[in-house]
Write an enzyme that holds these catalytic residues in place. Structure first.
Site, PDB file in Angstrom:
ATOM      1  N   LYS A 276       0.857  -1.182   0.000  1.00 22.30           N
ATOM      2  CA  LYS A 276       0.000   0.000   0.000  1.00 22.30           C
ATOM      3  C   LYS A 276       0.891   1.229   0.000  1.00 22.30           C
ATOM      4  O   LYS A 276       1.709   1.419   0.903  1.00 22.30           O
ATOM      5  CB  LYS A 276      -0.913  -0.005   1.222  1.00 22.30           C
TER       6      LYS A 276
ATOM      7  N   LYS B  19      -2.247  -1.586  -3.765  1.00 23.57           N
ATOM      8  CA  LYS B  19      -3.084  -0.397  -3.729  1.00 23.57           C
ATOM      9  C   LYS B  19      -2.223   0.857  -3.813  1.00 23.57           C
ATOM     10  O   LYS B  19      -1.236   0.928  -3.097  1.00 23.57           O
ATOM     11  CB  LYS B  19      -3.851  -0.422  -2.413  1.00 23.57           C
TER      12      LYS B  19
HETATM   13  C1  PBG Z   1      -6.921   3.943   5.348  1.00 25.33           C
HETATM   14  C2  PBG Z   1      -7.450   3.581   4.019  1.00 25.33           C
HETATM   15  C3  PBG Z   1      -7.348   4.394   2.893  1.00 25.33           C
HETATM   16  C4  PBG Z   1      -7.972   3.726   1.852  1.00 25.33           C
HETATM   17  C5  PBG Z   1      -8.452   2.510   2.362  1.00 25.33           C
HETATM   18  N1  PBG Z   1      -8.104   2.428   3.712  1.00 25.33           N
HETATM   19  C6  PBG Z   1      -6.785   5.746   2.715  1.00 25.33           C
HETATM   20  C7  PBG Z   1      -5.527   6.112   3.356  1.00 25.33           C
HETATM   21  O1  PBG Z   1      -4.636   5.274   3.546  1.00 25.33           O
HETATM   22  O2  PBG Z   1      -5.408   7.278   3.703  1.00 25.33           O
HETATM   23  C8  PBG Z   1      -8.086   4.276   0.478  1.00 25.33           C
HETATM   24  C9  PBG Z   1      -9.102   3.708  -0.424  1.00 25.33           C
HETATM   25  C10 PBG Z   1      -9.415   4.551  -1.588  1.00 25.33           C
HETATM   26  O3  PBG Z   1      -8.794   5.607  -1.843  1.00 25.33           O
HETATM   27  O4  PBG Z   1     -10.350   4.177  -2.304  1.00 25.33           O
HETATM   28  N2  PBG Z   1      -6.707   2.955   6.244  1.00 25.33           N
END
Ligand code: PBG
Length: 343
Positions: free
Chosen positions: A212, A266
């Site tokens: 991520k 992601k």
């Molecule tokens: C945070 C989280 C995020 C997303 C899923 N879980 C955003 C972040 O890390 O700030 C993003 C998902 C998306 O942008 O569709 N735990």
């Protein structure tokens, strides 16, 4: 002009250049293209992320994601029933916690009656056969918008892991089939597995947000869960550097060793190389998250009339499959399922 073209056709002997090979032959008709197609996309490849809010009968549009709504539990149950009817295998829940319940430590994450746990129980009771994935991280619950605890101005890894493990057990007890830690703390997958096992939740799967990245493409999501305006600073001390690819292999190695059942990358489209490398190296069930910013880009371009929405949805989701993803978390899941059923 015509003469020029004729002259060129004389000049180049395409038949001899190709030696009989012509790749366009297999593309000449729809039946042939279907026959030689290398990858497929079906409703079975879709995971639908959705946002839940407090209240009853609430459908609250997310301004930065036209077509996406925050739903109260009753509305979410109805939407999920329809998703199940369309053959979507699983949904992923994200709560928009009321601001009054957010604090420094994200305490609401450990409330067995919090929004997401209530949603789990309602969904499991009404639509028992759909897979239910819950997000483990503290950002929907903290007043500072970070995924972990802040101690002396830093995101404290090990203290956060303790809480995430408890949060996981609470969610699984409420009915979550799959725990999906999105926080990027080191060691959280192993700790969560141990906590689930200790609670006799042996069948609860873990879908690890393995690679991520600290990405600009999460902007609309933070708007949707209400953490965007609260977030102080950035998440670069725990989310990965977008410049790194090989490091994703190390992340995957750890998550797999710690007991992850599935790995995830992601954001999605800008990181297809990572999807490919993980699938190719580990052969794990591998997922990709077409995140909120990717959704917003396609939705905005389609709304502006600069590309065809339906074609862009299916092409982008198909690209994940080509890169080796077994499935895709996408806000387009209901649209895609509808389009695919018309195929
Ligand atoms: C945070 C989280 C995020 C997303 C899923 N879980 C955003 C972040 O890390 O700030 C993003 C998902 C998306 O942008 O569709 N735990």
């Amino acid at each position: 002009m015509k003469d020029d073209a004729a002259a060129r056709a004389d000049r180049y002997d395409v038949r001899s250049i190709l030696g009989g090979v012509r790749l366009r032959r297999n593309r000449k008709a729809d039946w042939s293209r279907r026959l030689v197609r290398e990858t497929t996309l079906s409703h079975n490849d879709l995971i639908w992320p959705l946002f839940v809010v407090d209240g009853d009968g609430v459908t609250d549009p997310v301004a930065s994601m036209p077509g996406v709504n925050r739903l109260s539990i009753d509305r979410a149950v109805e939407a999920i029933r329809q998703a199940a009817d369309m053959g979507i295998p699983a949904v992923a829940l994200f709560p928009n916690t009321p601001a009054s319940l957010r604090d420094e430590r994200g305490s609401e994450a450990l409330n067995p009656d919090n929004l997401v746990c209530r949603a789990c129980r309602a969904i499991k009771a009404a639509v028992p056969d759909i897979g239910l994935i819950t997000d483990v991280a503290l950002d929907p619950y903290t007043s500072h918008g970070h995924d972990g605890l802040i101690v002396d101005g830093r995101i404290a890894n090990d203290e956060t892991v303790e809480i995430l493990a408890r949060q996981s057990v609470i969610q699984a007890a409420a009915g979550a089939d799959v725990i999906a830690p999105s926080d990027m703390m080191d060691g959280r997958v192993g700790a969560i597995r141990e906590a689930l096992d200790d609670a006799a939740l042996l069948d609860t799967q873990i879908m690890a947000y393995t690679a991520k990245y600290a990405s600009a493409f999460y902007g609309p999501f933070r708007d949707a869960v209400g953490s965007g305006t609260m977030l102080k600073g950035d998440k670069k001390t725990y989310q990965m550097d977008p410049a790194n690819g090989t490091e994703a292999l190390r992340e995957a190695e750890l998550d797999i060793a710690e007991g992850a059942d599935m790995v995830m990358v992601k954001p999605g489209l800008p990181y297809l190389d990572i999807v490919w490398r993980l699938k190719d190296t580990f052969g794990m069930p591998t997922f990709a998250y077409q995140v909120s910013g990717e959704y917003a880009m396609i939705a905005a371009a389609a709304a502006a009339g600069v590309l065809d929405r339906d074609t862009a949805i299916l092409e982008s989701l198909g690209a994940f499959r080509r890169a080796g993803a077994d499935g895709i978390l996408t806000y387009f899941a209901p649209d895609a399922a509808r389009l695919l059923s018309a195929d």
